[in-house]
Motif scaffolding. Sequence first.
Motif, PDB file in Angstrom:
ATOM      1  N   ALA A 294     -19.997 -10.778 -17.869  1.00 24.52           N
ATOM      2  CA  ALA A 294     -21.451 -10.607 -17.994  1.00 24.52           C
ATOM      3  C   ALA A 294     -21.892  -9.208 -17.606  1.00 24.52           C
ATOM      4  CB  ALA A 294     -22.166 -11.639 -17.127  1.00 24.52           C
ATOM      5  N   GLY A 295     -21.094  -8.546 -16.773  1.00 27.36           N
ATOM      6  CA  GLY A 295     -21.505  -7.238 -16.265  1.00 27.36           C
ATOM      7  C   GLY A 295     -21.295  -6.109 -17.264  1.00 27.36           C
ATOM      8  N   ALA A 296     -20.500  -6.374 -18.285  1.00 32.34           N
ATOM      9  CA  ALA A 296     -20.215  -5.302 -19.243  1.00 32.34           C
ATOM     10  C   ALA A 296     -21.397  -5.133 -20.204  1.00 32.34           C
ATOM     11  CB  ALA A 296     -18.944  -5.606 -20.018  1.00 32.34           C
ATOM     12  N   GLU A 297     -21.609  -3.917 -20.578  1.00 29.41           N
ATOM     13  CA  GLU A 297     -22.662  -3.611 -21.550  1.00 29.41           C
ATOM     14  C   GLU A 297     -22.413  -4.353 -22.862  1.00 29.41           C
ATOM     15  OE1 GLU A 297     -26.101  -1.223 -22.429  1.00 29.41           O
ATOM     16  OE2 GLU A 297     -25.045  -1.608 -20.554  1.00 29.41           O
ATOM     17  N   LYS A 298     -21.122  -4.347 -23.261  1.00 31.71           N
ATOM     18  CA  LYS A 298     -20.724  -5.021 -24.488  1.00 31.71           C
ATOM     19  C   LYS A 298     -19.464  -5.816 -24.146  1.00 31.71           C
ATOM     20  CE  LYS A 298     -20.199  -0.838 -26.144  1.00 31.71           C
ATOM     21  NZ  LYS A 298     -19.952   0.336 -26.994  1.00 31.71           N
ATOM     22  N   ALA A 299     -19.459  -7.101 -24.476  1.00 32.35           N
ATOM     23  CA  ALA A 299     -18.288  -7.908 -24.161  1.00 32.35           C
ATOM     24  C   ALA A 299     -17.906  -8.752 -25.363  1.00 32.35           C
ATOM     25  CB  ALA A 299     -18.561  -8.792 -22.956  1.00 32.35           C
ATOM     26  N   ALA A 300     -16.605  -8.879 -25.557  1.00 35.48           N
ATOM     27  CA  ALA A 300     -16.108  -9.621 -26.720  1.00 35.48           C
ATOM     28  C   ALA A 300     -15.282 -10.812 -26.258  1.00 35.48           C
ATOM     29  CB  ALA A 300     -15.267  -8.702 -27.593  1.00 35.48           C
ATOM     30  N   ILE A 301     -15.194 -11.802 -27.132  1.00 36.72           N
ATOM     31  CA  ILE A 301     -14.391 -12.985 -26.849  1.00 36.72           C
ATOM     32  C   ILE A 301     -13.355 -13.127 -27.955  1.00 36.72           C
ATOM     33  CG2 ILE A 301     -14.405 -15.509 -26.725  1.00 36.72           C
ATOM     34  CD1 ILE A 301     -17.317 -15.251 -25.657  1.00 36.72           C
ATOM     35  N   ILE A 302     -12.116 -13.361 -27.545  1.00 36.50           N
ATOM     36  CA  ILE A 302     -11.072 -13.578 -28.541  1.00 36.50           C
ATOM     37  C   ILE A 302     -10.475 -14.962 -28.332  1.00 36.50           C
ATOM     38  CG2 ILE A 302      -8.814 -12.839 -29.387  1.00 36.50           C
ATOM     39  CD1 ILE A 302      -9.504 -10.040 -28.333  1.00 36.50           C
ATOM     40  N   SER A 303     -10.436 -15.733 -29.390  1.00 33.40           N
ATOM     41  CA  SER A 303      -9.772 -17.026 -29.311  1.00 33.40           C
ATOM     42  C   SER A 303      -9.158 -17.282 -30.671  1.00 33.40           C
ATOM     43  CB  SER A 303     -10.782 -18.120 -28.959  1.00 33.40           C
ATOM     44  OG  SER A 303     -10.095 -19.329 -28.769  1.00 33.40           O
ATOM     45  N   THR A 304      -7.899 -17.698 -30.685  1.00 32.06           N
ATOM     46  CA  THR A 304      -7.265 -17.846 -32.003  1.00 32.06           C
ATOM     47  C   THR A 304      -7.021 -19.305 -32.330  1.00 32.06           C
ATOM     48  OG1 THR A 304      -5.142 -17.467 -31.005  1.00 32.06           O
ATOM     49  CG2 THR A 304      -6.182 -15.592 -32.055  1.00 32.06           C
ATOM     50  N   VAL A 305      -6.008 -19.539 -33.048  1.00 32.14           N
ATOM     51  CA  VAL A 305      -5.735 -20.879 -33.536  1.00 32.14           C
ATOM     52  C   VAL A 305      -5.539 -21.883 -32.420  1.00 32.14           C
ATOM     53  CG1 VAL A 305      -4.856 -20.212 -35.750  1.00 32.14           C
ATOM     54  CG2 VAL A 305      -3.369 -20.126 -33.762  1.00 32.14           C
TER      55      VAL A 305
END
Lengths: 812, 605
Positions: free
Chosen positions: A498-509
Amino acid sequence: MSAIELTIDGKKIEVEPGTTILEAARQLGIDIPTFCYDPELPSNGACRICVVEVEKARALVASCVAPAGSDMVVHTASERVINARRAILSLLVANHPLDCITCEKTGECKLQDYCYRYGVADSEFSGEVKELSDDDSNAFFVRDMNKCILCGICVGKCQDVIGAGAIDFTKRGFVANVGPAFEDSIEDSTCVFCGLCIDSCPVGALIPKYSLGKGRPWEITKTRAVCPYCSIGCNVNLHVKANEVIGVTPVETNPVNRGHLCIKGKFGWDYLKSGDRLTRPLIKSNGVFLEVSWEEALALIADNIDEVKTRYGSDAIMGLCSPKTTNEESYLFQKLIRSLGTNNVDSYTRHCHAPAVDGMMEAFGSAAMTNSIEELSDTGAILVVAADPAESHPVISYRVREAVRNGAQLIVADPEPIGLTDLAQHYLPLYEGSAVALVNAMAYIIIEEGLQDQAFIDKRTEGYAAFKAAVSKYSIQDAAEVTGIGEEELRSAARAYAGAEKAAIISTVGANYSAAGGGLVLALANLALLTGNLGKESAGLYLPYGENNLQGVSDMGALPAVLSGYQLVKEKAVRDKFSRSWKTEINQNAGLSAAEVFTSGENSAIKALYILDENPVTCIGEENVETVQFLANLDFLIVQDIFMTETAALADVILPAAAFAEQEGTYTNTERRVQLTRQAVNPPGEAFPGWAIIAELAGWLGFEWIYDGPSDVFDEMTSLTPQYAGMSYERLKTRGLQWPCPSEDHPGTAVLYEGRFSRGLGLFTVVDDQTAVPSRTEISVSSAAAYHACQCQSDSMSKRSVINNFKRDSGR
Amino acid sequence: MYEKHLMICGATGCLSSGSSQVEEALIEELEKHGIKDKYRLVMGGCPGFCEVGPLIVVYPDEVFYSRLKPKDMAELVEKHLVGGEIVERLLYKGPDVDAPARFYDTIPFYAKQKFNVLRNSGLIDPESIDEYIMRGGYRAFTRALNMDSTTICEEVKQAGLRGRGGAGFSTGLKWELTYKAPSSKKYVVCNADEGDPGAFMDRSILEGDPHAILEGMLICGRAIGADEGYIYCRAEYPLAIKRLKTAIEDAERYGLLGENILGYGFNFKMNIKEGAGAFVCGEETALLASIEGKRGMPRPRPPFPAQSGLFGKPTTINNVETFANVPLIVKEGGVDEFVKVGTDGSKGTKVFALAGKIRNTGLCEVPMGITIREIIYDVGGGIKGGRAFKAVQAGGPSGGCIPDELIDLPIDYDSLNQAGAIMGSGGLVVMDERTCMVDLARYFLSFTQKESCGKCTPCREGTKRMLEILNRISEGLGKPEDLDTLDSLATSIKDSSLCGLGQTCPNPVLSTIRYFRNEYEEHIEEHFCRAGVCKELFNYRIDEEKCTGCTACVKACPVDAIKGEKKEPHEIIQELCTRCGSCIEKCRQDCIMITPVGSEADVSN
């Protein structure tokens, strides 16, 4: 800071502070030789061939690492510089086998080129030379370390870019070398055979076995194509000599793989040359396949289709499309099936990705990767949950590594260590089956600590109150108990995301395979909505698909309820639009799905089935008895493929198709980027590109289709598909285009949902299975291993490739 | 209260000549007399005079006993401690003194020395923080706690302190650069990876006065705004590491390390990192990589550690001796006192390790600006065996040789550079006429060649080729063009290597060619090694006129290559002689000559 002005070889130039002398010189078009310089790696300065003379400096400086300074006067070709370069070359040549006549690298060897440039024919020094034996231990490449000039690029790539850490410098002084620890062979190292070391070696120390003795650089033509394996869609240069692919190198100038590949892209294409490629149409006669002419095969198909249609009606016909086919082929395929009067067309696109698609549809109103792969490098935090990208989508793991090098926080949540665990500042080895609880706990903490993006929630979302109430029902202690992760770890992970200016989520199969996968996708969507990480660069949800054109085949409408661009069959305006263009009526009822049909056994309504490039009999490794039973009960089975697969063996007619390198077309990768793949070699025997076979068959079935080539098919498709409307082959040539691209002047869309979600507001959904009992017997959230680095869903390509020799377990 | 303190040298030099056995014997004797509790025995730091160790200094009597053996302890205890009478037999004796010398002030070895850095070494118990504090220790640090960063840096600059690790960069300036680098996290690193062959200055300081290093680093931390320090010490120095660990524990216990030190809100954590013995790890960027857990390989500068050092944070890295100087400068009135010693460009003292063909091997601390002559003849007591001084190698494998014609060269950073040598860490290897300069260059180059990290081409490949040429020359296979090739190779290695190791490793070759070109030419053209070192390039011959037929050489020869009857001149059978040199060592008549191979001509030794 202000620009720096310096003079190089009498020419003045202004550069940004921090620019190296080498970069400045290159801006002026001055060619300074380099061995060890690579813009992707930290400054190295090892080989010293790039030395230049800077007035007033005591010693020569290595231009690749020396920053340009104000009023510097640089000479890149003074006598002192040339002498120093000659000395370096002479020293290198003194300890390098001069077997250029037979060396594979001849013609593109930097050492050779520079010796030519500086007139170093032989070394003035003689003495001891390295006498190391070749490392021929593995199936993929030969290492002749006698040729190594220790530039260190391979070490940097292996450690920093790929993260395999298979090699490093060993020993010291004259006997210094590069190799795996303890002088192990590459085969026994942690090498993942991505081939990046081979591609970046300036000399002939690393040679792929497939190229040995196959041709000289000047005999080779390079054709740009798209890798046929996973959904990243890496761009490759196919090296062709005499209608044979003899090598592959990554394309460096495209945003997808930027010069990187994995084992599949680098080594997995040799199935093209497999001896059991289908080369002629086959008809089964008394249980035996006979080679026949195309006319005979197509006539037989037309007769049988007509018969089934007459006896049982159009809805007894079905088409099953593979996510490996090109957009053109799958578009024409669904057009053909629909032209026959049925919407019974499906693809295996939904087989394992339904949870991801359904979840995103619910939360956002459409389903696709929200952001671009290249944006990952600039994100501030990455949450990897139920995924092992290093194994399933290696290029994504390279971008994650780059992001961490750039300072990003990495949170890895997986019961077992994955390929990125060593890099993660936050590793959460949660209990299996508890990923939803973990994500909900992170949401709880974010709300409790006031870290949510309230402005985004207020303006762009709905359902927040119910969501907040739902996640607040459970304490952190509850979550800690369910997930096995302590409160402090949970809190620091939540803060990092939450603290990052921009945050990504990766989830695969992993998410997509698991029973609770849909719930996890929704929970992750909630987390992104909560922190405003949607609709902006370097944020969002990365749920990469499996097969290379899974996105495209869905986009093309190879689905029972939608036409291309997800336009609903049930809507009359849509049907009318397509009817006008196709000059045929479209059935208003949605067709049957593959899942429905394949489990219908003897009672199936389907009598004739046309399968493209798909092997449902052994789709996920084992033979599927139910499927075999269904296929055996059909009146007529057509299989179009490149190999005699277990499924093809059951067919009445087999049509030999061209493989990826043998045809032109487009693929749409998992980040919605439509890319052009080109024909490098002719298909074997009488095999034809899939789109051409379908177009030909359409004629036999009485339709008047006229296409000059795949681009014609593409143009028809774009005219009917709003997301693709602005695209053309011409525009796809270099970087491809990401949909939506509604008009010819539209640059494509890297980031979805800027300003608006497809459904208007983003929807928070209560995903409440907190009470799920943590159990190790549940389907593992880390089942990403199903997407082994060497395989894709159906292993019909990989098992005919050298990459089948790579069997290392995931997770290392 | 103790009646006397007995400082036994417990540094590595004396330990290896048996000082712990001496200590055991001493304890035994004291116990025998039942007086052990009256005396404080300290295995202390190094007083420097390794040549005459093991040493014991008795305080407050100020008696310096040397060359001690365990069996001497009975007499020492009985006569001196019980009887109150000095044991004359165990005092220092030598050709440079008329009568046995009782204490430092009467031993010529110490006469020209000035103890700054070694102020406590041998005087206090290195494992006692109290003794360090009693000698004024940590007073400079407490003063620094009341100063601001700029003032501390300014004082260090004013003192003119230059890095004692070799290159001589201004310490105050280095601190100031790190101070000015913006970062919330900074590091202080002490380079204790003393790797030059024959150099042990830093080891002695670490072993003899570990708190001086901690105090210097703390002051630096205060000045640059760092809260963490690393001492990178080679694992081959177990005693130094043990004493450092004790010192750190004690300082933590006293609140001189840790959180909120002495209530000033200043935090400092000290770590020790043991190096695994790669010479290149003494290069600062390689050292930092090694601390970070990476392979110790240098990286290009800029960025300098002051901008981006350990773990990418601004870092000041100084050598042991540099840090040991710091408390002397930052103490009250320290700058004024410090600048009184030394030359204009090189202030203070320098510790040297004297080795080679010199009488007084050991450690000495002398004011900057002292001449080579003074060091060799006054401090060092001249050349062993009375042979002629030929040259001195200054600065170890990165340094160069200084020939006898420059014997009056003052030792400071700039003069040494001009002469083609460097201050380096302070190793001085003294050579006499029996040292072959080709062999000397070959020795140092084979060292640096092995220790090259292998990263950059000139150093990895170039030093190998230079070494091969030198090997050829010393085997008599030299070619006339070799000197030019060596010269051009050396120049391009210096000019284009990545780090200090490569940029300086040709120095021993270049400086020996510069001053002893004729010796190289003699090797190449006449196949003769005048010094009698390169075994293929000389014969031993016996001067029949001088030989008295004493048979000493006959007995000494391990391969029976010398024949001759008693009282008859002896003769060496060249076919059998392996040129091991045993005969020439034993010959009392000085009648064994070194002559060119196959030549009958007399060449005087």
